[in-house]
Write an enzyme that holds these catalytic residues in place. Structure first.
Site, PDB file in Angstrom:
ATOM      1  N   HIS A 119       8.000 -16.944  18.553  1.00  0.00           N
ATOM      2  CA  HIS A 119       6.795 -17.247  17.781  1.00  0.00           C
ATOM      3  C   HIS A 119       6.305 -15.999  17.057  1.00  0.00           C
ATOM      4  CE1 HIS A 119       6.350 -20.763  20.439  1.00  0.00           C
ATOM      5  NE2 HIS A 119       5.417 -21.206  19.621  1.00  0.00           N
ATOM      6  N   ASN A 150      10.889 -10.412  22.904  1.00  0.00           N
ATOM      7  CA  ASN A 150       9.957 -11.541  22.838  1.00  0.00           C
ATOM      8  C   ASN A 150       9.131 -11.704  24.112  1.00  0.00           C
ATOM      9  OD1 ASN A 150       8.837 -14.088  21.961  1.00  0.00           O
ATOM     10  ND2 ASN A 150      10.362 -15.112  23.241  1.00  0.00           N
ATOM     11  N   ASP A 249       1.628   2.624   6.809  1.00  0.00           N
ATOM     12  CA  ASP A 249       2.399   3.137   5.672  1.00  0.00           C
ATOM     13  C   ASP A 249       3.903   3.113   5.951  1.00  0.00           C
ATOM     14  OD1 ASP A 249       0.384   3.589   3.841  1.00  0.00           O
ATOM     15  OD2 ASP A 249       0.095   5.690   4.390  1.00  0.00           O
ATOM     16  N   GLU A 252       5.035  -0.394   5.466  1.00  0.00           N
ATOM     17  CA  GLU A 252       5.058  -0.704   4.028  1.00  0.00           C
ATOM     18  C   GLU A 252       6.282  -0.077   3.361  1.00  0.00           C
ATOM     19  OE1 GLU A 252       1.202   0.659   2.691  1.00  0.00           O
ATOM     20  OE2 GLU A 252       0.396  -1.385   2.823  1.00  0.00           O
ATOM     21  N   ASP A 258       2.698  -4.781   0.688  1.00  0.00           N
ATOM     22  CA  ASP A 258       1.412  -4.081   0.661  1.00  0.00           C
ATOM     23  C   ASP A 258       0.497  -4.768   1.662  1.00  0.00           C
ATOM     24  OD1 ASP A 258      -0.873  -2.657   0.258  1.00  0.00           O
ATOM     25  OD2 ASP A 258      -1.150  -3.240  -1.840  1.00  0.00           O
ATOM     26  N   GLN A 268      -8.235   1.784   2.994  1.00  0.00           N
ATOM     27  CA  GLN A 268      -6.833   1.428   3.234  1.00  0.00           C
ATOM     28  C   GLN A 268      -5.965   2.684   3.387  1.00  0.00           C
ATOM     29  OE1 GLN A 268      -3.603  -1.318   0.868  1.00  0.00           O
ATOM     30  NE2 GLN A 268      -5.702  -1.542   0.252  1.00  0.00           N
ATOM     31  N   GLU A 272      -4.077   3.392   6.866  1.00  0.00           N
ATOM     32  CA  GLU A 272      -2.632   3.138   6.843  1.00  0.00           C
ATOM     33  C   GLU A 272      -1.816   4.384   7.140  1.00  0.00           C
ATOM     34  OE1 GLU A 272      -1.788   1.149   3.165  1.00  0.00           O
ATOM     35  OE2 GLU A 272      -2.584  -0.749   3.933  1.00  0.00           O
TER      36      GLU A 272
HETATM   37 MN    MN Z   1      -0.344   2.125   2.191  1.00  0.00          MN
HETATM   38 MN    MN Z   2      -1.609  -1.498   2.030  1.00  0.00          MN
END
Ligand code: MN
Ligand code: MN
Length: 281
Positions: A119, A150, A249, A252, A258, A268, A272
């Site tokens: 899940h 899991n 980050d 990302e 993003d 942010q 991040e």
């Molecule tokens: Mn970022």
């Molecule tokens: Mn972001």
């Protein structure tokens, strides 16, 4: 331009406008409760974008990747109102809300593979009604996940996340998977179900903890707790999720998404870049 050119230019503009309305523009995607902190890939319900297809359900939202047979990310809001006494339904099943003609991953697609039907939005986060719990068992909410990941590493963070509800908080959770190839209880595999389901290499999760309140995206500050992990899809994984803490980050950079995009950029950027060092249970 001179005045004699104006009618021609106006007709050209009108023609352009008329043509573009016949071009099936991408559907507008309203942010739902579950996308309050952003839509990490700009997913829409445009069937011509089958690798970034938005499934927005009452219980969670996700970007489905038709060719991998798994979501790229799943996002959901969790507060005390989502929890109750509905029992676990265990009704794993194909998601028949996918666009016509797309393969629907079956409840049996992972059978015998050595990978769990993992899940993303967990059953225990949706216990307010039977219908909401049942929605977590759609195969579009599953990723082939090494059992130890899991059942232990991932489950430990899920359990810890739910503890915030009893201390006056609400939570936003975004998670997903990237890469190809993992090691389950039967060894390394890259795909399941005759290639229709990709086994990802990594599973990541971001948890944002806020005191209960309104206008949530604007309430994040540079000291809001954000827990981010990036784990191997490998059955030798450490069961302590805190060993896998990373910055948002880093996730990302690895995924091209993003995250937290609806949060003011200045907040942010600070949130991040940091790695959580808070308690782990
Ligand atoms: Mn970022
Ligand atoms: Mn972001």
């Amino acid at each position: 331009m001179n005045k004699s050119q104006l009618p021609a230019i106006l007709s050209l503009l009108l023609l352009t406008a008329a043509c573009s309305t016949t071009n099936d523009p991408a559907p507008v995607t309203p942010l739902t409760e579950h996308l309050t902190l952003g839509n990490p890939s700009g997913a829409t319900t445009d069937v011509s974008q089958p690798t970034n297809y938005l499934l927005s359900k009452p219980q969670y939202a996700l970007s489905y990747h038709r060719d991998r047979g798994i979501p790229t990310w799943v996002s959901w809001h969790l507060d005390a109102s989502w929890r109750g006494s509905a029992p676990r339904q265990d009704d794993f099943r194909a998601d028949n809300t996918l666009p016509a003609g797309w393969y629907q991953v079956q409840s049996s697609s992972y059978t015998g593979s050595g990978f769990d039907r993992g899940h993303q939005c967990p059953s225990a986060d949706r216990t307010n009604t039977v219908a909401d719990n049942s929605a977590t068992f759609l195969m579009s909410n599953m990723i082939p996940q090494a059992p130890r990941n899991n059942q232990q590493t991932w489950a430990n963070l899920e359990n810890y996340t739910r503890t915030f509800l009893s201390t006056g908080n609400e939570v936003y959770i975004i998670c997903g998977a990237y890469g190809k190839g993992g090691t389950g209880s039967n060894g390394f595999q890259t795909t399941l179900d005759q290639g229709r389901v990709t086994v990802p290499a990594r599973l990541w999760k971001v948890v944002v903890v806020l005191p209960t309140g309104d206008n949530d995206a604007t309430r994040l500050t540079t000291s809001t707790r954000v827990i981010a992990i990036d784990t191997p899809n490998d059955n030798t994984i450490n069961t302590d999720w805190s060993q896998y803490r990373v910055s948002v980050d880093a996730i990302e950079a690895a995924t091209g998404l993003d995250l937290l995009s609806a949060v003011p950029v200045a907040v942010q950027q600070v949130l991040e870049a940091s790695v959580d060092k808070g308690p782990t249970q």
